[in-house]
Design an enzyme around this catalytic site. Structure first.
Site, PDB file in Angstrom:
ATOM      1  N   SER A 125     -58.928   1.629  55.013  1.00  0.00           N
ATOM      2  CA  SER A 125     -60.157   0.926  54.682  1.00  0.00           C
ATOM      3  C   SER A 125     -60.871   1.620  53.539  1.00  0.00           C
ATOM      4  O   SER A 125     -60.732   2.835  53.350  1.00  0.00           O
ATOM      5  CB  SER A 125     -61.063   0.924  55.921  1.00  0.00           C
ATOM      6  OG  SER A 125     -62.367   0.524  55.601  1.00  0.00           O
ATOM      7  N   TYR A 149     -65.533   5.774  61.673  1.00  0.00           N
ATOM      8  CA  TYR A 149     -64.396   4.908  61.347  1.00  0.00           C
ATOM      9  C   TYR A 149     -63.745   5.344  60.032  1.00  0.00           C
ATOM     10  O   TYR A 149     -62.527   5.454  59.945  1.00  0.00           O
ATOM     11  CB  TYR A 149     -64.866   3.452  61.272  1.00  0.00           C
ATOM     12  CG  TYR A 149     -63.816   2.474  60.808  1.00  0.00           C
ATOM     13  CD1 TYR A 149     -62.765   2.116  61.638  1.00  0.00           C
ATOM     14  CD2 TYR A 149     -63.891   1.897  59.545  1.00  0.00           C
ATOM     15  CE1 TYR A 149     -61.808   1.205  61.222  1.00  0.00           C
ATOM     16  CE2 TYR A 149     -62.943   0.982  59.118  1.00  0.00           C
ATOM     17  CZ  TYR A 149     -61.904   0.647  59.958  1.00  0.00           C
ATOM     18  OH  TYR A 149     -60.951  -0.254  59.545  1.00  0.00           O
ATOM     19  N   LYS A 153     -59.916   6.758  59.543  1.00  0.00           N
ATOM     20  CA  LYS A 153     -58.957   6.151  58.619  1.00  0.00           C
ATOM     21  C   LYS A 153     -58.506   7.160  57.564  1.00  0.00           C
ATOM     22  O   LYS A 153     -57.328   7.179  57.181  1.00  0.00           O
ATOM     23  CB  LYS A 153     -59.543   4.901  57.961  1.00  0.00           C
ATOM     24  CG  LYS A 153     -59.651   3.719  58.917  1.00  0.00           C
ATOM     25  CD  LYS A 153     -58.270   3.320  59.409  1.00  0.00           C
ATOM     26  CE  LYS A 153     -58.277   2.017  60.163  1.00  0.00           C
ATOM     27  NZ  LYS A 153     -56.928   1.547  60.472  1.00  0.00           N
TER      28      LYS A 153
END
Length: 186
Positions: A125, A149, A153
């Site tokens: 991402s 997050y 990632k």
């Protein structure tokens, strides 16, 4: 060619499986089997010209990744993730799925033996980057995630690169832009 799609019940996973089913090939290779996996039972595409298996389980449970790669898929699309909002709300769940699950998958491949070296496509991402964003993000732009997050990632990208460098798998990472998902549970 046998393809495994983790996160096959999600929006991107469903569209990928539909496309694979429609095309019947990936690159120059005919697809002979598609294994669709998610935490909820994925819906198999209609009229696939090859075998389709659907599997529902938590891939971050010890031993689950080994079962998923037991059929030695040639290509693994790793789309499974707890997305940004949920990963931020539930710290432990985000790290368990996005980091621990990813590492268990990569280790299962590494330890499979017998020369097994699949192509692993890891979806990352733009959350690995922190603001402010330039007009174009080049290779020299620093990873400074602002959310858990993004950190998860970024770690996944580093693991993929290291496992690839060591020759355990043939990894490729793809950073997806923000994807608006439908409301509600999967």
């Amino acid at each position: 060619m046998h393809i495994l799609v983790l996160g096959a019940a999600g929006m991107v996973g469903r569209k990928l499986c539909e496309r694979l089913s429609r095309d019947g090939r990936l690159g120059k290779s005919d697809i002979t089997k598609l294994t669709m996996h998610d935490v909820v039972e994925p819906k198999a595409p209609e009229r696939a010209g090859f075998a389709v298996e659907t599997v529902s389980s938590d891939f971050a449970v010890p031993g689950a990744a080994e079962k998923l790669i037991a059929g030695r898929p040639d290509v693994i699309f790793h789309l499974a993730a707890i997305v940004s909002g949920e990963a931020e709300l539930d710290f432990d769940k985000g790290y368990r799925i996005n980091l621990d699950g990813t590492r268990m998958l990569l280790d299962a491949v590494r330890l499979a033996g017998g020369g097994y070296k699949p192509r692993v496509v890891f979806t990352s991402s733009i959350a690995v980057f922190g603001a402010p964003f330039p007009d174009a993000i080049g290779d020299e732009f620093f990873h400074t995630p602002l959310l858990s997050y993004g950190a998860q990632k970024a770690i996944g990208e580093l693991l993929l690169a290291d496992y690839s460098r060591r020759g355990f798998l043939d990894g490729i990472g793809i950073r997806l832009p923000t994807i608006c998902i439908r409301p509600g549970l999967p």
